[in-house]
Write an enzyme that holds these catalytic residues in place. Sequence first.
Site, PDB file in Angstrom:
ATOM      1  N   ARG A  27       0.817  -1.223   0.000  1.00  0.00           N
ATOM      2  CA  ARG A  27       0.000   0.000   0.000  1.00  0.00           C
ATOM      3  C   ARG A  27       0.851   1.274   0.000  1.00  0.00           C
ATOM      4  NH1 ARG A  27      -5.448   0.181   1.111  1.00  0.00           N
ATOM      5  NH2 ARG A  27      -6.385  -1.858   1.133  1.00  0.00           N
ATOM      6  N   ARG A  31      -2.700   7.157   0.893  1.00  0.00           N
ATOM      7  CA  ARG A  31      -3.061   8.416   1.539  1.00  0.00           C
ATOM      8  C   ARG A  31      -2.051   8.991   2.513  1.00  0.00           C
ATOM      9  NH1 ARG A  31      -8.491   5.995   3.442  1.00  0.00           N
ATOM     10  NH2 ARG A  31      -6.985   4.300   3.372  1.00  0.00           N
ATOM     11  N   ARG A  40      -5.616  12.754  -5.490  1.00  0.00           N
ATOM     12  CA  ARG A  40      -6.910  12.220  -5.047  1.00  0.00           C
ATOM     13  C   ARG A  40      -7.947  13.334  -4.852  1.00  0.00           C
ATOM     14  NH1 ARG A  40     -10.941  10.521  -3.464  1.00  0.00           N
ATOM     15  NH2 ARG A  40     -11.386   8.837  -2.005  1.00  0.00           N
ATOM     16  N   ASP A  76      -6.881  -1.781  -7.421  1.00  0.00           N
ATOM     17  CA  ASP A  76      -7.472  -2.378  -6.223  1.00  0.00           C
ATOM     18  C   ASP A  76      -7.835  -3.825  -6.519  1.00  0.00           C
ATOM     19  OD1 ASP A  76      -8.422  -1.255  -3.455  1.00  0.00           O
ATOM     20  OD2 ASP A  76      -9.853  -2.791  -4.045  1.00  0.00           O
ATOM     21  N   TYR A 153     -15.186 -10.722  -0.096  1.00  0.00           N
ATOM     22  CA  TYR A 153     -15.745  -9.387  -0.359  1.00  0.00           C
ATOM     23  C   TYR A 153     -17.056  -9.459  -1.126  1.00  0.00           C
ATOM     24  CZ  TYR A 153     -12.346  -6.185   1.546  1.00  0.00           C
ATOM     25  OH  TYR A 153     -11.582  -5.453   2.411  1.00  0.00           O
TER      26      TYR A 153
END
Length: 354
Positions: A27, A31, A40, A76, A153
């Site tokens: 990752r 962010r 973003r 993703d 998921y």
Amino acid sequence: MEQLQNDLFLRACKRLPVERTPIWIMRQAGRYLPEYRAVRAKADFLTMCKTPELAAEVTIQPVDIIGVDAAIIFSDILVIPEAMGMSLQMHEGRGPVFDTPVRTEEQAGKLKKIDPYDDLKYVLDAISLTKKELNGRVPLIGFSGAPWTLLTYMVEGQGSKTFSNVKKLIYNNPELAHKLLDKLTDAVADYLSAQIEAGANAVQIFDTWAGILSPRDYLIFALKYVNQLIDKIKRNDEPIIYFPKGVHYRMRTTADCGADVIGIDWTIDMAKARDKIGSKVAIQGNLDPTVLYAEPGFIRREAKKVLESYGEGSGHIFNLGHGILPDVDPSHAKALVDFVKEKSGKYHTNKQKV
Ligand code: CP3
């Protein structure tokens, strides 16, 4: 053959001699970087994934800013279920949500068979563009979710604490679970083969939810499909990394799945993992991601313990035991990378293959 300026990561994946231990961070495009947040601010998450210029830009940011030895394509794991026809929403704070989860035969029947060259062309384009822009500086890693984690998921519809819905499915209707896992295995194999064809130098299979299964169910619902998946991936000698989070009780069987590298989380002792599987595969990991909240001196001491625990010789790719957290100070991530680059050479003085 492509000429890479830094191929430490690829050599370590194959347990070939290296001058120092390579490092990248799961990752790493995310962010915690102000430069990521600036991109973003202009586009939502899925738009970023689907716009190759933006995906390439944020993929390369951690190479420039943090100095990692590999890039991982910005995307993703949930793009596969989306391509199969599930409507995906990214909710701020709540994470990804599928409005209509798949829980019945009828819903499963509606999932379409994907063609990665069509339905996920935007990922392949992002890979080609990133490769061009990286211009051989470091290798590029492609990735996918593992069949089990994708199924989780798709059935839960979102993150879960108890995973009740996917557990109901595997216990009450195992036939349907296996049918879906079969379908996902084919989709992921085609997708990862296409990523390699588009230029990915290695691929990682994320099995984030492997650890919610009992040791026996892990073999039946997760590992079995990863074995089949790895057999089906078309590649030359591009390494495959399998990261089953939370599965320390099945190290040896996991190492036989056909992957070149096994990723481990921080709940496993690195020396013990190497002892069990280090003669078969390379090992990636495993600093606790929350160590990056501490001051740099502490980070360096903890990183040293991981290097020391692996010990002498190639076959170690330094990483965190899971993804970097969004509120980590980027200078702390940089301190970790600098430390591994500066101090890991001494574990590689004897340039023998392990
Ligand atoms: O590693 C990288 O830098 C490449 C990019 C990457 C993302 N997701 C970007 C992302 C990778 C490899 C993933 C994999 C992924 N996605 C996993 C497996 C790895 C893991 O962490 O276990 C999982 C389970 C997902 C599903 C997912 N996507 C969740 C649970 C979330 C929300 C939680 C979160 O971190 O925000 C996402 C969204 C997501 N994927 C973001 C990023 C950068 C945040 C989106 C934003 O900018 O708002």
